[in-house]
Design a protein around this motif. Structure first.
Motif, PDB file in Angstrom:
ATOM      1  N   CYS A   1      -7.342  12.557  33.861  1.00 11.70           N
ATOM      2  CA  CYS A   1      -6.702  13.472  34.817  1.00 11.70           C
ATOM      3  C   CYS A   1      -5.253  13.740  34.412  1.00 11.70           C
ATOM      4  O   CYS A   1      -4.782  14.885  34.471  1.00 11.70           O
ATOM      5  N   GLY A   2      -4.557  12.683  34.005  1.00 18.06           N
ATOM      6  CA  GLY A   2      -3.159  12.834  33.622  1.00 18.06           C
ATOM      7  C   GLY A   2      -2.979  13.695  32.388  1.00 18.06           C
ATOM      8  O   GLY A   2      -2.099  14.561  32.346  1.00 18.06           O
ATOM      9  N   LEU A   3      -3.811  13.495  31.379  1.00 19.95           N
ATOM     10  CA  LEU A   3      -3.694  14.263  30.139  1.00 19.95           C
ATOM     11  C   LEU A   3      -3.985  15.746  30.370  1.00 19.95           C
ATOM     12  O   LEU A   3      -3.259  16.616  29.878  1.00 19.95           O
ATOM     13  N   ILE A   4      -5.037  16.033  31.135  1.00 22.00           N
ATOM     14  CA  ILE A   4      -5.381  17.442  31.397  1.00 22.00           C
ATOM     15  C   ILE A   4      -4.289  18.107  32.230  1.00 22.00           C
ATOM     16  O   ILE A   4      -3.921  19.268  31.979  1.00 22.00           O
ATOM     17  N   THR A   5      -3.756  17.390  33.202  1.00 24.90           N
ATOM     18  CA  THR A   5      -2.655  17.936  34.007  1.00 24.90           C
ATOM     19  C   THR A   5      -1.470  18.296  33.117  1.00 24.90           C
ATOM     20  O   THR A   5      -0.878  19.377  33.256  1.00 24.90           O
ATOM     21  N   CYS A   6      -1.123  17.423  32.198  1.00 26.02           N
ATOM     22  CA  CYS A   6       0.018  17.662  31.309  1.00 26.02           C
ATOM     23  C   CYS A   6      -0.240  18.843  30.382  1.00 26.02           C
ATOM     24  O   CYS A   6       0.656  19.662  30.135  1.00 26.02           O
ATOM     25  N   VAL A   7      -1.446  18.948  29.848  1.00 30.68           N
ATOM     26  CA  VAL A   7      -1.785  20.062  28.947  1.00 30.68           C
ATOM     27  C   VAL A   7      -1.646  21.395  29.679  1.00 30.68           C
ATOM     28  O   VAL A   7      -1.084  22.357  29.153  1.00 30.68           O
ATOM     29  N   ILE A   8      -2.148  21.452  30.918  1.00 33.46           N
ATOM     30  CA  ILE A   8      -2.061  22.689  31.696  1.00 33.46           C
ATOM     31  C   ILE A   8      -0.610  23.017  32.010  1.00 33.46           C
ATOM     32  O   ILE A   8      -0.173  24.170  31.888  1.00 33.46           O
ATOM     33  N   ARG A   9       0.167  22.012  32.411  1.00 32.64           N
ATOM     34  CA  ARG A   9       1.565  22.254  32.770  1.00 32.64           C
ATOM     35  C   ARG A   9       2.409  22.670  31.566  1.00 32.64           C
ATOM     36  O   ARG A   9       3.288  23.519  31.694  1.00 32.64           O
ATOM     37  N   LEU A  10       2.139  22.078  30.421  1.00 31.73           N
ATOM     38  CA  LEU A  10       2.972  22.326  29.253  1.00 31.73           C
ATOM     39  C   LEU A  10       2.546  23.561  28.452  1.00 31.73           C
ATOM     40  O   LEU A  10       3.390  24.262  27.886  1.00 31.73           O
TER      41      LEU A  10
END
Length: 329
Positions: free
Chosen positions: A273-282
């Motif tokens: 969840c954390g990695l996908i959230t970061c990819v979308i945000r960045l």
């Protein structure tokens, strides 16, 4: 009979607890109350109207759906109330009430009841409903109201902190203190970081949720954003308190039906969840990514559980003989 005692054979689970679905859902409702109170103070009385609409619509949708499907009714377990509350927390305070009602119908009937009801849905109903509303009514879902604007005669629109952070806008960012107490733009239940953390701590203390998913989720975002922000602690603080990260980590990613059961699988789920959230945000076109990240990981839960399944005690992996290998060729 063994030593005069009767042995009772029954299906699993064999470990019993006094906890019930109703009791667990009541704890979740209690944990959400601080954020609801903070949201009402920040965005005004309309918060209560939106919340009442989503909760009542969710309960009515479940009642009617179960009647039509000729199943025993489950509105007393309070799961529909929790779905309505969490959905409301993911909506802007300005959303038309009829749209909020449609969201509740979609969450309960399409995502939950069509798949058999509580415990059988493949995704978190509130998250799926939020994404459905975002796709269907994008303009209304992106119409953010400025904090404390309800005290003025006219409503003032505002951008979310993450939208400002990821743009070249000259609009001033809210202070970190305001981020902490929730005086900023955003969905009505995601802004007050203190209230969300208190609610999360309550659920952990009551053993309603395990800390593994929230810690893995928030920790992963912290590490990635610390590196991405070149160790800028202010950037990191905005990323952790901005958007729906805290709401998602404590109240949505931990949903019993759509998160892993095994301890190690929970950690993998939170990291994902954390990695996908970061990819979308960045790298994505959206400043937020929590809902999409959790929904994607919900779909992967069966595979995570299978991969992380422990080896049965005493089993040895069978070695192929050369003769069998030759036959296979």
């Amino acid at each position: 009979m063994v030593n005069g005692k009767k042995l009772v054979v029954s299906a699993s689970p064999h470990l019993r607890t006094k906890d019930t679905t109703t009791k667990i859902m009541l704890d979740v409702i209690i944990a959400l109350l601080p954020a609801l109170g903070a949201s009402t103070a920040i965005f005004g009385p309309r918060v209560l109207a939106v919340t009442a609409t989503t909760v009542i619509s969710a309960v009515l949708s479940e009642y009617v759906a179960r009647k039509v499907m000729k199943r025993h009714n489950t509105i007393k377990d309070l799961s529909a109330v929790v779905t309505g509350l969490i959905l409301a927390f993911n909506l802007p305070v300005s959303i038309p009430l009829w749209m909020a009602a449609i969201g509740s119908f979609f969450a309960i009937v399409v995502v939950k009841q069509f798949f058999g009801g509580i415990g059988q849905n493949f995704a978190n109903p509130a998250i799926a409903a939020r994404i459905f509303l975002l796709i269907s009514f994008g303009q209304a879902m992106g119409n953010w109201t400025a904090p404390l604007a309800w005290k003025n005669a006219e409503a003032v629109s505002s951008a979310t902190p993450l939208a400002i952070l990821g743009s070249e806008s000259a609009e001033a960012m809210p202070s970190l203190f305001n981020m902490l107490i929730g005086v900023r733009g955003g969905s009505l239940g995601e802004t007050c970081s203190i209230a969300l953390v208190l609610g999360g701590i309550y659920l952990i203390a009551r053993k309603v949720i395990s800390p593994k998913i929230p810690v893995a989720y928030i920790g992963t975002v912290a590490v990635v954003m610390l590196i991405a922000g070149k160790f800028d602690l202010e950037f990191l603080a905005y990323q952790l308190m901005g958007g729906g990260l805290l709401l998602g980590a404590f109240f949505m990613a931990t949903d019993y039906s759509t998160s892993p059961i095994k301890s190690n699988a929970k950690i993998v789920f939170g990291i994902g969840c954390g990695l996908i959230t970061c990819v979308i945000r960045l790298f994505g076109s959206l400043p937020e990514g929590v809902s999409f990240a959790i929904l994607i990981m919900n779909l992967l839960v069966p595979h995570i559980e299978t991969i992380m399944a422990p080896k049965p005690f005493g089993t040895v992996k069978e070695k192929k003989s050369k003769a069998k290998e030759g036959e296979a060729k």
